[in-house]
Design an enzyme around this catalytic site. Structure first.
Site, short mmCIF file in Angstrom:
data_model
loop_
_atom_site.label_atom_id
_atom_site.label_comp_id
_atom_site.label_asym_id
_atom_site.label_seq_id
_atom_site.Cartn_x
_atom_site.Cartn_y
_atom_site.Cartn_z
N SER A 26 0.86 -1.18 0.00
CA SER A 26 0.00 0.00 0.00
C SER A 26 0.90 1.23 0.00
CB SER A 26 -0.93 -0.01 1.22
OG SER A 26 -0.20 -0.15 2.43
N GLU A 28 1.25 5.63 0.67
CA GLU A 28 0.70 6.84 1.28
C GLU A 28 1.12 8.08 0.48
OE1 GLU A 28 0.69 7.52 5.65
OE2 GLU A 28 1.87 9.32 5.14
N ASP A 120 -2.40 15.18 15.68
CA ASP A 120 -1.43 15.93 16.49
C ASP A 120 -2.15 16.97 17.33
OD1 ASP A 120 0.68 14.54 15.33
OD2 ASP A 120 0.85 15.97 13.68
N PHE A 223 11.81 14.59 10.13
CA PHE A 223 10.70 13.65 10.39
C PHE A 223 10.99 12.81 11.64
CE2 PHE A 223 9.36 13.28 5.62
CZ PHE A 223 8.76 14.52 5.71
N HIS A 273 3.76 -1.07 3.78
CA HIS A 273 3.15 0.23 3.51
C HIS A 273 4.28 1.23 3.24
CE1 HIS A 273 -0.04 3.25 3.72
NE2 HIS A 273 0.75 4.00 4.46
#
Length: 300
Positions: A26, A28, A120, A223, A273
């Site tokens: 998958s 994103e 968040d 990140f 993913h």
């Protein structure tokens, strides 16, 4: 290289070649904010859709503008490609009634997959009224969505402890989530230990590793600092001196991720993913190595 190590590599590659596409992937994406970014996004989607992903997800921001772009992109993906499109949905910035309305709109539009997240917290905000487990339960009350939730092999930055974080994941799974997708990581052992701990407390859903193919090391460090992800020293060495060499950075990033998925696949992982950052090149190359290829490119 010693003979023993060479044999290990040969065995690993042979094991990978025998998967026979017994792999689910998958991808994103995030909503574009400019016309150029939109062109890049659709170019990536069109290339990666040939790999027949299980679903593709689109991230969701904490303001109405980003949310509207997510809705638009998700519906466009479904209409233009026929892929299962899974919007991210957060609960800290919406009331339960608003979330129910969003869920009904998605379901009535043929969107059956959702990535359910708390979201968040704004700086200085009070304790949230809803958590991801509450959102999963709410969605399941509305319709039989296929729901993915987040997991953190190296512990959520706000968790009181690793055990508390694990129990939070179990609540999400018990509320009806179908799978958990992990935060990206580079320590394969941390993922495998986490998967074992999940099984030990009765989490039966798939713990899907989130893979971030690195093309910009400086962006990765940002990140990682937000997400409590450990960046190993060896990875720093891999990207040293490549600040102005995008081509080599891509090759290094793909190589690192390929080695990770090789080991994970041998450990029984069948679902991956990919955090694409709206680029297709690295994810496509990694999937090719896993044997996930367009139908016409699969060897007889």
């Amino acid at each position: 290289m010693g003979f023993h190590n060479a044999q290990q590599i040969e065995t690993l590659n042979q094991s990978l070649s025998e998967l026979n596409r017994d792999i689910n992937v998958s991808f994103e994406f995030f909503p574009p904010t400019t016309e150029t970014m939109e062109q890049t996004l659709w170019s990536s989607i069109e290339r990666l859709q040939t790999l027949k992903p299980k679903f593709v997800s689109v991230t969701y921001g904490a303001n109405s503008g980003t949310r509207d772009r997510t809705h638009k992109v998700i519906k466009a993906i479904k209409d233009r490609t026929g892929l299962a499109a899974a919007p991210h949905l957060t609960c800290i910035d919406s009331t339960p009634d608003e979330l129910r309305q969003i869920a009904r709109d998605y379901w009535n539009s043929g969107i059956k997959d959702i990535v359910a997240l708390r979201g968040d917290l704004p700086e200085g905000s009070a304790k949230p009224q809803m958590y991801a487990s509450d959102l999963v339960a709410l969605l399941k009350e509305e319709a039989d969505f296929d729901i993915s939730v987040a997991a953190y092999p190296e512990v959520h930055p706000e968790a009181k402890s690793a055990q508390a974080d694990l129990l939070a994941l179990k609540r999400k799974m018990d509320a009806g989530a179908n799978r958990a997708i992990t935060q990206f990581f580079f320590d394969v052992e941390s993922y495998l230990r986490f998967r074992d701990r999940c099984a030990a407390i009765g989490i039966e859903g798939e713990i899907v590793p989130g893979i971030l193919p690195v093309s910009n090391y400086n962006t990765l460090k940002k990140f990682a600092s937000f997400a409590n992800v450990k960046v190993p020293k060896w990875l720093h060495g891999q990207f040293a001196g490549l600040d102005n060499d995008q081509t080599t950075r891509n090759l290094v990033g793909a190589s690192v991720a390929i080695e990770m998925v090789k080991v994970l696949s041998r450990e029984g992982v069948k679902d991956f993913h990919f955090y694409t950052l709206n680029r297709s090149e690295l994810s496509y190359a990694i999937c090719h190595t896993l044997g996930v290829r367009p139908a016409e490119a699969v060897p007889a």
